[in-house]
Design an enzyme around this catalytic site. Sequence first.
Site, PDB file in Angstrom:
ATOM      1  N   SER A 107       0.811  -1.226   0.000  1.00  0.00           N
ATOM      2  CA  SER A 107       0.000   0.000   0.000  1.00  0.00           C
ATOM      3  C   SER A 107       0.840   1.270   0.000  1.00  0.00           C
ATOM      4  O   SER A 107       0.430   2.275  -0.576  1.00  0.00           O
ATOM      5  CB  SER A 107      -0.935   0.011   1.200  1.00  0.00           C
ATOM      6  OG  SER A 107      -1.727  -1.134   1.155  1.00  0.00           O
ATOM      7  N   HIS A 142       3.285   2.070   7.433  1.00  0.00           N
ATOM      8  CA  HIS A 142       2.162   1.814   8.356  1.00  0.00           C
ATOM      9  C   HIS A 142       2.225   0.458   9.033  1.00  0.00           C
ATOM     10  O   HIS A 142       1.325   0.109   9.778  1.00  0.00           O
ATOM     11  CB  HIS A 142       0.847   1.945   7.590  1.00  0.00           C
ATOM     12  CG  HIS A 142       0.698   0.922   6.501  1.00  0.00           C
ATOM     13  ND1 HIS A 142       1.345   1.022   5.308  1.00  0.00           N
ATOM     14  CD2 HIS A 142       0.003  -0.237   6.455  1.00  0.00           C
ATOM     15  CE1 HIS A 142       1.053  -0.029   4.559  1.00  0.00           C
ATOM     16  NE2 HIS A 142       0.242  -0.817   5.240  1.00  0.00           N
TER      17      HIS A 142
HETATM   18  N1  COD Z   1      -4.062 -14.498 -10.465  1.00  0.00           N
HETATM   19  C1  COD Z   1      -3.485 -15.015  -9.361  1.00  0.00           C
HETATM   20  N2  COD Z   1      -2.466 -14.407  -8.705  1.00  0.00           N
HETATM   21  C2  COD Z   1      -2.027 -13.245  -9.184  1.00  0.00           C
HETATM   22  C3  COD Z   1      -2.572 -12.636 -10.340  1.00  0.00           C
HETATM   23  C4  COD Z   1      -3.643 -13.318 -10.985  1.00  0.00           C
HETATM   24  N3  COD Z   1      -4.214 -12.822 -12.089  1.00  0.00           N
HETATM   25  N4  COD Z   1      -1.922 -11.470 -10.573  1.00  0.00           N
HETATM   26  C5  COD Z   1      -0.988 -11.360  -9.606  1.00  0.00           C
HETATM   27  N5  COD Z   1      -1.051 -12.419  -8.757  1.00  0.00           N
HETATM   28  C6  COD Z   1      -0.249 -12.704  -7.576  1.00  0.00           C
HETATM   29  C7  COD Z   1       1.180 -12.196  -7.644  1.00  0.00           C
HETATM   30  O1  COD Z   1       2.023 -13.077  -8.376  1.00  0.00           O
HETATM   31  C8  COD Z   1       1.549 -12.134  -6.161  1.00  0.00           C
HETATM   32  O2  COD Z   1       2.126 -13.348  -5.717  1.00  0.00           O
HETATM   33  C9  COD Z   1       0.219 -11.929  -5.453  1.00  0.00           C
HETATM   34  O3  COD Z   1      -0.799 -12.031  -6.449  1.00  0.00           O
HETATM   35  C10 COD Z   1       0.112 -10.550  -4.778  1.00  0.00           C
HETATM   36  O4  COD Z   1       1.048 -10.477  -3.775  1.00  0.00           O
HETATM   37  P1  COD Z   1       1.904  -9.169  -3.380  1.00  0.00           P
HETATM   38  O5  COD Z   1       3.154  -9.645  -2.717  1.00  0.00           O
HETATM   39  O6  COD Z   1       2.018  -8.284  -4.560  1.00  0.00           O
HETATM   40  O7  COD Z   1       0.992  -8.388  -2.324  1.00  0.00           O
HETATM   41  P2  COD Z   1       0.569  -8.571  -0.813  1.00  0.00           P
HETATM   42  O8  COD Z   1       0.243  -9.987  -0.474  1.00  0.00           O
HETATM   43  O9  COD Z   1       1.574  -7.900   0.072  1.00  0.00           O
HETATM   44  O10 COD Z   1      -0.788  -7.679  -0.768  1.00  0.00           O
HETATM   45  C11 COD Z   1      -1.768  -7.894  -1.716  1.00  0.00           C
HETATM   46  C12 COD Z   1      -3.030  -7.077  -1.450  1.00  0.00           C
HETATM   47  C13 COD Z   1      -3.934  -7.314  -2.626  1.00  0.00           C
HETATM   48  C14 COD Z   1      -3.701  -7.609  -0.194  1.00  0.00           C
HETATM   49  C15 COD Z   1      -2.711  -5.546  -1.284  1.00  0.00           C
HETATM   50  O11 COD Z   1      -2.055  -5.063  -2.414  1.00  0.00           O
HETATM   51  C16 COD Z   1      -4.002  -4.776  -1.049  1.00  0.00           C
HETATM   52  O12 COD Z   1      -4.689  -4.431  -1.982  1.00  0.00           O
HETATM   53  N6  COD Z   1      -4.388  -4.589   0.218  1.00  0.00           N
HETATM   54  C17 COD Z   1      -5.775  -4.274   0.535  1.00  0.00           C
HETATM   55  C18 COD Z   1      -6.033  -2.898   0.911  1.00  0.00           C
HETATM   56  C19 COD Z   1      -5.804  -2.668   2.358  1.00  0.00           C
HETATM   57  O13 COD Z   1      -6.258  -3.386   3.234  1.00  0.00           O
HETATM   58  N7  COD Z   1      -5.062  -1.603   2.593  1.00  0.00           N
HETATM   59  C20 COD Z   1      -4.745  -1.178   3.897  1.00  0.00           C
HETATM   60  C21 COD Z   1      -3.304  -1.194   4.222  1.00  0.00           C
HETATM   61  S1  COD Z   1      -2.415  -2.406   3.420  1.00  0.00           S
HETATM   62 ZN    ZN Z   2      -0.391  -2.571   4.566  1.00  0.00          ZN
END
Ligand code: COD
Ligand code: ZN
Length: 341
Positions: free
Chosen positions: A15, A34
């Site tokens: 984020s 955060h």
């Molecule tokens: N299908 C399956 N997997 C996929 C696809 C797809 N089409 N595209 C990408 N991925 C995979 C990536 O390869 C990766 O492994 C994974 O999805 C995403 O992981 P990261 O490491 O990029 O991200 P995270 O786990 O740290 O966080 C992902 C969230 C989606 C949870 C984050 O980005 C988010 O949106 N958070 C929610 C909002 C929130 O609560 N915000 C408050 C503070 S964080």
């Molecule tokens: Zn976060």
Amino acid sequence: MSTAGKMVATGLCRSDDHVVSGNFVTPLPVILGHEAAGIVESIGEGVTTVKPGDKVIPLFVPQCGKCSACKHPEGNFCLKNDLVMPRGTMQDGTSRFTCRGKTINHYIGTSTFSQYTVVDEISVAKIDAASPLEKVCLIGCGFTTGYGSAVKVAKVTPGSTCAVFGLGGVGLSVIMGCKVAGAARIIGVDINKGKFEKAKEVGATECISPQDFKKPIHEVLKEMTNGGVDFSFEVVGLLDTMVAALLCCQDAYGVSVIVGLPPGSQNLSMNPMLLLSGRTWKGATFGGFKSKDSVPKLVADFMAKKFSLDPLITQVLPFEKINEGYEMLRSGKSIRTILTF
Ligand code: COD
Ligand code: ZN
Ligand code: ZN
């Protein structure tokens, strides 16, 4: 009602990067960060729940205890949050940061990419004095967001079948929650197969890549599970995977939880029949946990070895290497980088 604290460790979460890329808009210039843990340095007038020397975790979703969300037994999205309409200030509308005489904005009530920060009392929780801050900082965001989505939002049941889309740090934490809740089958879904090993290490029973199938992934999952999973989780942040996650859960009783946030302010259209058949579609921030009440309990659970945070930590770097840490996250090479001060 402010608290000044010395940062000890901060995690690098997606984020913060969303602010850099313009996908999350908050007043600039800003001190990001955060997901952290630190030690209270001083407290303002009227502060009673923390004192100098306490180990603490800043809360990006506050808990004022007085608003309708805080008072409701199931609500956690405190109306005093700075996420929906970010002001970039303390609760009283002021900023406590300057740089060369110019005011710098706060970020979602936390601003942890700094040696020292100032937060409101409703945005900080006291934790066990024995806790390792360079690990429990992850309870400030990524771990709790994923874990709570399983145990608190979906309320995963023993013996159930779960599908988790996205195996980043948050997705892995969802898997840990599903496992603690007693799920019998946990299917990880990611386009990056490099994520599978870790997913299995934390509890996934099988992993699949949508790119290995001609059929849409929800159909594959429905076939694998005789009609659909009990619980599905979208932890990627894309509209397509949100729909796929909804579709792959069982028509009559499946529960699908949105954890990710899509870039920009995109909208989804869906066929209401998908819900009229009996599905439940949910979402939450911070895993649905009331932050100030739950963070100390989650740290206690960690200390009691109910779950491990080690699988989420790819590397620990000094604060100065923050850009190197983000490069690793962007290229998909790291789960979490922890910066120490
Ligand atoms: N299908 C399956 N997997 C996929 C696809 C797809 N089409 N595209 C990408 N991925 C995979 C990536 O390869 C990766 O492994 C994974 O999805 C995403 O992981 P990261 O490491 O990029 O991200 P995270 O786990 O740290 O966080 C992902 C969230 C989606 C949870 C984050 O980005 C988010 O949106 N958070 C929610 C909002 C929130 O609560 N915000 C408050 C503070 S964080
Ligand atoms: Zn976060
Ligand atoms: Zn509140």
